[in-house]
Each structure stands twice: as C-alpha cells, then as structure tokens.
Design a protein around this motif. Structure first.
Motif, PDB file in Angstrom:
ATOM      1  N   GLN A  99     -67.562 -45.208  -2.272  1.00 36.54           N
ATOM      2  CA  GLN A  99     -68.278 -46.164  -3.126  1.00 36.54           C
ATOM      3  C   GLN A  99     -69.792 -45.970  -2.994  1.00 36.54           C
ATOM      4  OE1 GLN A  99     -66.683 -50.156  -2.913  1.00 36.54           O
ATOM      5  NE2 GLN A  99     -68.674 -51.054  -3.416  1.00 36.54           N
ATOM      6  N   LYS A 100     -70.257 -45.700  -1.776  1.00 37.86           N
ATOM      7  CA  LYS A 100     -71.681 -45.432  -1.562  1.00 37.86           C
ATOM      8  C   LYS A 100     -72.094 -44.156  -2.293  1.00 37.86           C
ATOM      9  CE  LYS A 100     -71.536 -47.425   3.100  1.00 37.86           C
ATOM     10  NZ  LYS A 100     -71.715 -47.129   4.550  1.00 37.86           N
ATOM     11  N   LEU A 101     -71.237 -43.145  -2.228  1.00 44.43           N
ATOM     12  CA  LEU A 101     -71.523 -41.880  -2.886  1.00 44.43           C
ATOM     13  C   LEU A 101     -71.620 -42.067  -4.392  1.00 44.43           C
ATOM     14  CD1 LEU A 101     -71.832 -38.790  -2.541  1.00 44.43           C
ATOM     15  CD2 LEU A 101     -69.347 -38.610  -2.765  1.00 44.43           C
ATOM     16  N   ARG A 102     -70.739 -42.871  -4.941  1.00 45.19           N
ATOM     17  CA  ARG A 102     -70.777 -43.112  -6.386  1.00 45.19           C
ATOM     18  C   ARG A 102     -72.080 -43.817  -6.769  1.00 45.19           C
ATOM     19  NH1 ARG A 102     -67.142 -42.838 -10.504  1.00 45.19           N
ATOM     20  NH2 ARG A 102     -67.775 -43.921 -12.397  1.00 45.19           N
ATOM     21  N   ARG A 103     -72.497 -44.773  -5.949  1.00 41.30           N
ATOM     22  CA  ARG A 103     -73.757 -45.463  -6.262  1.00 41.30           C
ATOM     23  C   ARG A 103     -74.912 -44.474  -6.294  1.00 41.30           C
ATOM     24  NH1 ARG A 103     -77.675 -49.028  -3.595  1.00 41.30           N
ATOM     25  NH2 ARG A 103     -78.905 -49.732  -5.359  1.00 41.30           N
ATOM     26  N   PHE A 104     -74.914 -43.535  -5.376  1.00 42.36           N
ATOM     27  CA  PHE A 104     -75.956 -42.509  -5.356  1.00 42.36           C
ATOM     28  C   PHE A 104     -75.923 -41.694  -6.646  1.00 42.36           C
ATOM     29  CE2 PHE A 104     -76.340 -37.895  -4.684  1.00 42.36           C
ATOM     30  CZ  PHE A 104     -77.715 -37.798  -4.527  1.00 42.36           C
ATOM     31  N   ILE A 105     -74.736 -41.257  -7.060  1.00 38.06           N
ATOM     32  CA  ILE A 105     -74.611 -40.439  -8.271  1.00 38.06           C
ATOM     33  C   ILE A 105     -75.062 -41.228  -9.496  1.00 38.06           C
ATOM     34  CG2 ILE A 105     -72.969 -39.253  -9.788  1.00 38.06           C
ATOM     35  CD1 ILE A 105     -71.296 -38.696  -7.244  1.00 38.06           C
TER      36      ILE A 105
END
Length: 221
Positions: A99-105
C-alpha cells in the motif's frame, strides 16, 4: 542552443519584490511553454505574460534556456518534496508495504501529470543543458536516501543493494510516467466527455496496478 555560460540566472533575487518578479516570470514561462511549445516561446512573450518589462526579465535570465534550467530545477525540487512527504507518512503508517508502494507510484504519476505538456518540454530540452547535471545528480542521491528509508525496514526485502535498487525504481517509474505523458498528449484536451475521462482514468489505474506489481515483485521476496 545557448552557450553554457549563459544558462545560469544573471542574478538571484534577494528582496521580496525581486523574488515576486522572478516567480512571475517562471509562472508565465511555464504557461507559455505548455501552450506554444519550446520553439514558439520567446522572452518577449514571457515578459508580456508576466507583466514585466523585457529589461526586467533580462536582469535575471539571459535567454529562455536559462528559464528552462530554473523550471527544471523547480521540477526536481517538487519531486523531492513529494517523496519526502510520502516517506514521512509511511514512517507513521502501519499500512502494508504494498500500500505504501502504491502511494509512492500514485504520487509520482500525479507529479508528472500536473502539467504534462510542460513536463515533456522540460525533459526534452533539459538533457541538452549540461549545467543541470549536478542538479540531476543531487536529485538522484536524495531520492535514493529517501526511498531507502522507506523500504529498509521491510523484513521480506529481496534486494540487497538498496541504493542501486532505489535508482532502478526511480528510472523505471520515471520512464513509465513519461510514456503516460506521451499517451495523454495524443488525446485532445477539450474532449471532456465523462465516458472518455472514465476510460482514461481506468487505463491509468491499470498502468499503476502493473507498475505496482512489477516493483513489489522486484523488491519483496
């Protein structure tokens, strides 16, 4: 292309009034580059849009390439601020890493799509302006440190060289975002049909889904 010695601002603003003048020039230039393209944009047009005399513009910028340099530096700073904000949020969050990675993307995509025409002009011309090499290197180093801070505590990390992995993530994400910009510019801006916008957003979400999957599989066991 202007000689390298002419690519730096002639002077830096020190007082609030001069800072406002420079900001007005950069804001006007961003609009005109996006509207007319690089070739048709002139310092005279920028001065008129900014509401300043051409002499005032030349006090700070010797030519439009010097303005490109300043706009590109602003773009780098926006990217670092966005990444820093995401890293700070993820440090407080108990959300799963994916979920954190998606926010970054999503943040990277939003940054690129904020003004896609201008972004494309800057990335098309900035590589030819060698004075930006130090700025780009600083951006890469700072991004690497911040992204490493976001992922280093994950227990299931697959990668071992976090600095190299951060650079890989940055380059891949940046390349995909530039491809998205290229696609978006193929569609007329005036086409605001709700169904068309819905389809475009759905396609953008699919791209984010795929990039999230690729990066997650690369980073995590």
């Amino acid at each position: 292309m202007a000689p390298e010695k002419q690519l730096f601002p002639r002077k830096l603003p020190s007082q609030e009034r001069s800072k406002d003048t420079v900001e007005a020039i950069l804001t006007a230039a961003a609009h005109i580059f996006a509207e007319l393209g690089y070739a048709a944009c002139t310092t005279n047009k920028i001065a008129v849009r900014a509401g300043v005399s051409i002499g005032s513009l030349y006090q700070y910028f010797p030519n439009k390439d010097a303005i490109i340099v300043s706009l590109t530096e602003q773009m780098f700073q926006e990217g670092l601020k966005m990444t820093e904000a995401i890293v700070k949020d993820t440090e407080k969050s108990q959300a799963p890493f994916r979920q954190k990675l998606r926010r970054f993307i999503e943040g990277m995509v939003a940054l690129h799509m904020k003004n896609p025409k201008l972004h494309k002009i800057l990335t098309d011309h900035a590589p030819n302006l060698h004075v930006l090499s130090d700025t780009a290197w600083h951006y890469e180093k700072e991004f690497s440190k911040m992204f490493t801070a976001m992922v280093e505590k994950e227990p299931e990390l697959r990668v071992t060289n976090l600095s190299l992995s951060a650079t890989f993530v940055m380059l891949l994400t940046d390349a995909i975002c530039h491809w998205v910009i290229q696609l978006s510019l193929q569609f007329p801006e005036e086409n605001k049909d709700p169904e068309n916008l819905k389809q475009r957003q759905a396609f953008l979400n699919q791209i984010i889904d795929e990039l999230e999957d690729v990066l997650f599989r690369y980073l995590i066991k």
